[in-house]
Design an enzyme around this catalytic site. Structure first.
Site, PDB file in Angstrom:
ATOM      1  N   TYR B  93       0.861  -1.186   0.000  1.00 15.11           N
ATOM      2  CA  TYR B  93       0.000   0.000   0.000  1.00 15.11           C
ATOM      3  C   TYR B  93       0.898   1.237   0.000  1.00 15.11           C
ATOM      4  CZ  TYR B  93      -4.564   2.179   0.749  1.00 15.11           C
ATOM      5  OH  TYR B  93      -5.734   2.883   0.590  1.00 15.11           O
ATOM      6  N   ARG B 216     -19.820 -10.466 -10.705  1.00 19.93           N
ATOM      7  CA  ARG B 216     -19.156 -11.637 -11.274  1.00 19.93           C
ATOM      8  C   ARG B 216     -20.174 -12.747 -11.498  1.00 19.93           C
ATOM      9  NH1 ARG B 216     -16.727 -14.253  -7.620  1.00 19.93           N
ATOM     10  NH2 ARG B 216     -17.022 -12.785  -5.900  1.00 19.93           N
TER      11      ARG B 216
END
Lengths: 373, 373
Positions: B93, B216
């Site tokens: 990150y 999905r």
């Protein structure tokens, strides 16, 4: 006879049904009987169907038409062959006249005669259609006076003919997309040898904005770099020279650019993105490689990049006609002062097919082709 | 002991060198001798190096620390395991504490004690770190009162613990990116079952904004669709249902969306772009598929699409802390009214490893894991 495609379509300069020229002639004779002023007959490059420009275009004779009280009859002097003209003939440009149509979209002409109510134009004035309009590849055009914008006669005709589509795009992208400081900010662009690219270099330079330029690997690359640096390029890199871990290490003292211009797509667009600073914007105005732009998620989120497009034809359709004319005057002023120049080749109208072949790339890399009527 | 990574880094809640706990203990004893108020000892999930969270995290005991005059000592009640927490531990990150560090970034706690100069908080108040700060996975946290924002105790603790990272992202993306009309406009999003996605549906619905959702293909898709429609989804499509020539033919009476949200990338992002209207904007806030976003040149130029990203941590770092707190209060108000809900699972702190495995996807699809201290 005139038609409008949608709200974004500028007025057609000329677009009629050539399948019925005989009937057209008959009607014209009737019209002429009631008219005091009729334009000279015209020669035009038309296409009767979409297709490859060298297959579907042809030269035709068009009879004179009535010059109504608010009309201006213009003897065309010069008009370029731009990629978008070719795309319109091919039928792949999103806004286009339906064939049969006269080719061309910008150009410059000399006022030949004016309607009885026209006071803003006089014979001999140089005018351009502004916003540009379909059908500039013909010797005489008759249209309402609102279509025309009088321009400075002190510039070469090929500059007046080409000042809108490419230089105005460059100026608007530099001034309208991101607020750049005059001194010290930087931009990056690919396709730097294109006409827009050449204009971007000079317009940025004149504002003290650093410019980083990306070009294709090609023979004679050193001469190309020299030429762009003569125009005001700070840095010019070929794509292969940018195959390094961190392109920003090549910036030297130039700040990371806040704004990038992409007219290529694919890897070349990715290189523009790599140069951009945190929060930078890339404006796409062309796609010469026919490859899409690919961007990582992290570039959007963590590098906060913005991507958008620029389309002059759309900008000009949004009540910006007058602003566009003022910017064109500024650009022609820069041309007049020798501060804006780009490579063109004037080709006689009689050699249109040669100019078209050059514009289509059939004769290798060539300067912008401008038809001289 | 506290450190700042850069201007975007929120204050660290807790980050010290665990390599020297003995010395830390010694110093603490000295400190305690001069202090009237010391926090209870704390248990914390820490990581001493970056790596896979299930390998590098461990539970440690941390001695109590002095509560200075402007400090608030908070007994943590609940804190979620967000994907960004995992990415921080992995070291991928962009803004993260250097290890050793305590995990976690948002959460809710109850005020345990306050420093002598603190009047805005009292023992028993519920508070969240706002903006969020590193190190919420521990039982007691002592920090300056400016770090804390008092919240409504009338909501379940798991909502107070999770209200910032996901719901505030949803609210800001809906309100800050594009001006939508309350009635009739539409948005499209992928990853609609994510926590942000669930919030987008409900927040859009509450403003009369149509929402089109892409999910999905998966087992039990009908139940998923029903669940999202119960939240307020107008349309829910699987990616395979959108393998049609023109996705807009599926819109029915819903207008073409002006705004799209992408947290997936790849083909799923392209589907969002296909739904967008002329001039629409797609905001990327995640990349679950790890695939980039690909956009054609003509979508930029002729469809005039804009693409950008949204990163809450950056938004909150730009002098928006107070505005963020007000929006959090609005969101908790909606939770209180039953107008904002999303699936979570409270897991006891003692079962942290199970919660982490679920958050890492090792046990199949699971609700958001929230640690209950």
């Amino acid at each position: 006879m005139l038609r409008s495609l949608n709200h974004k379509t500028p007025p057609l300069l000329f677009n009629f049904n050539f399948n019925n020229l005989t009937s057209f002639h008959s009607r014209l004779k009737i019209t002429q009987a009631f008219s005091s002023a009729v334009s000279p007959p015209s020669k035009a490059i038309i296409y009767e169907s979409h297709g490859q420009p060298d297959a579907v275009t042809k030269l035709v004779d068009i009879p004179g038409v009535k010059v109504k009280e608010n009309d201006v009859c213009v003897k065309m002097l010069a008009a370029p062959i731009n990629p978008s003209d070719i795309n319109r003939i091919q039928g792949v440009y999103p806004v286009r006249p339906e064939p049969p149509a006269v080719g061309g979209y910008e150009g410059v002409g000399e006022v030949h005669s004016v309607g009885t109510a026209v006071t803003a134009f006089s014979p001999g004035d140089w005018v351009i259609p502004s916003p540009p309009s379909f059908g500039t590849w013909q010797t005489y055009i008759v249209k309402d006076q609102n279509v025309w914008h009088k321009v400075n006669k002190g510039v070469p005709m090929e500059y007046a003919a080409t000042i809108t589509v490419n230089p105005l795009t460059a100026l608007l992208m530099l001034e309208d997309c991101v607020t750049l400081n005059s001194a010290g900010d930087a931009i990056v662009q690919n396709g730097a040898t294109s006409m827009v690219g050449q204009c971007v270099i000079q317009l940025a330079k004149s504002r003290g904005i650093h410019n980083i330029n990306i070009i294709r690997d090609r023979p004679g690359v050193d001469e190309v770099k020299e030429r762009l640096k003569d125009l005001g390029a700070d840095e010019v890199f070929t794509e292969s020279e940018l195959e390094v871990k961190n392109v920003k290490s090549l910036l030297g003292g130039i700040p990371e650019p806040a704004l990038g211009f992409n007219c290529v797509g694919g890897n070349s667009a990715s290189l523009v993105l790599k140069f951009l600073r945190q929060g930078g914007t890339m404006v796409t105005y062309g796609g010469m490689s026919k490859k899409p732009v690919t961007v990582s998620t992290s570039a959007f989120i963590f590098k906060e990049l913005s991507l958008r497009g620029f389309w002059l034809q759309n900008w000009l359709s949004t009540d910006k006609a007058q602003e566009g004319r003022e910017m064109i005057d500024r650009l022609l002023g820069l041309v007049h002062e020798g501060k804006l120049k780009y490579k063109m080749e004037l080709t006689p109208f009689t050699d249109f097919n040669t100019a078209l072949d050059k514009a289509l790339g059939k004769l290798g890399s060539q300067p912008k082709q401008v038809i001289k009527f």
